[in-house]
Design a protein around this motif. Structure first.
Motif, mmCIF file in Angstrom:
data_model
loop_
_atom_site.group_PDB
_atom_site.id
_atom_site.type_symbol
_atom_site.label_atom_id
_atom_site.label_comp_id
_atom_site.label_asym_id
_atom_site.label_seq_id
_atom_site.Cartn_x
_atom_site.Cartn_y
_atom_site.Cartn_z
ATOM 1 N N GLN A 239 65.612 -19.431 73.938
ATOM 2 C CA GLN A 239 65.248 -18.770 72.685
ATOM 3 C C GLN A 239 64.292 -19.626 71.860
ATOM 4 N N PHE A 240 64.588 -20.930 71.753
ATOM 5 C CA PHE A 240 63.715 -21.835 71.008
ATOM 6 C C PHE A 240 62.322 -21.888 71.636
ATOM 7 N N GLU B 115 64.262 -32.226 70.846
ATOM 8 C CA GLU B 115 63.126 -31.489 70.309
ATOM 9 C C GLU B 115 62.422 -30.747 71.430
ATOM 10 N N LEU B 116 61.515 -29.880 71.073
ATOM 11 C CA LEU B 116 60.733 -29.168 72.080
ATOM 12 C C LEU B 116 59.534 -30.015 72.470
ATOM 13 N N GLU C 252 60.795 -19.658 73.508
ATOM 14 C CA GLU C 252 60.088 -18.391 73.295
ATOM 15 C C GLU C 252 59.561 -18.285 71.868
ATOM 16 N N LYS C 253 60.388 -18.675 70.914
ATOM 17 C CA LYS C 253 60.025 -18.529 69.504
ATOM 18 C C LYS C 253 59.036 -19.597 69.038
ATOM 19 N N GLU C 254 59.299 -20.849 69.392
ATOM 20 C CA GLU C 254 58.522 -21.968 68.868
ATOM 21 C C GLU C 254 57.405 -22.430 69.809
ATOM 22 N N GLY C 255 57.498 -22.055 71.065
ATOM 23 C CA GLY C 255 56.537 -22.552 72.047
ATOM 24 C C GLY C 255 56.955 -23.911 72.562
ATOM 25 N N GLY C 256 56.318 -24.344 73.597
ATOM 26 C CA GLY C 256 56.660 -25.613 74.220
ATOM 27 C C GLY C 256 56.890 -25.403 75.698
ATOM 28 N N LYS D 298 55.779 -30.376 73.880
ATOM 29 C CA LYS D 298 54.534 -29.619 74.018
ATOM 30 C C LYS D 298 53.821 -29.965 75.326
#
Length: 107
Positions: A15-16, A42-43, A18-22, A45
């Motif tokens: 979910q993170f 953390e996500l 999809e929403k925030e990218g990465g 990049k």
């Protein structure tokens, strides 16, 4: 031994991402707290060549070389405790944890 995610944690990371990218979940540690080390989640990049890459339940997890000996073999869950929702670590390397659960000691 790799980093593992519970099904709940894997779903939350998806979910993170999809929403925030990465491209992955980054797991590490930093010196702090009453017990010496604190988890950093953390996500990511990108995935630098020196990082270790694991995959569990379709989630890529990256760990920097300095953090790996401190978190290797951990299982990460995503839990709700009262009003708080957070990632929780079951770390076989931790010999003690502080009362707040945010820092740990390695012997």
């Amino acid at each position: 031994m790799p980093i593992q995610l519970t099904p709940v944690a894997a779903q939350r990371v998806h979910q993170f991402l999809e929403k925030e990218g990465g491209v992955a979940l980054r797991v590490g540690v930093r010196k702090t707290g009453c017990s010496g080390w604190a988890y950093v989640v953390e996500l990511a990049k990108d995935i630098p060549a020196e990082d270790h890459l694991f995959e569990d339940q379709g989630v890529r997890v990256v760990v920097d070389p300095d953090s790996l000996p401190l978190v290797e073999g951990s299982t990460i869950d995503f839990v709700t405790e009262g009003l708080n929702r957070t990632f929780k670590f079951d770390n076989p390397n931790a010999t003690e944890e502080c009362g707040c659960g945010e820092s740990f000691t390695i012997q």
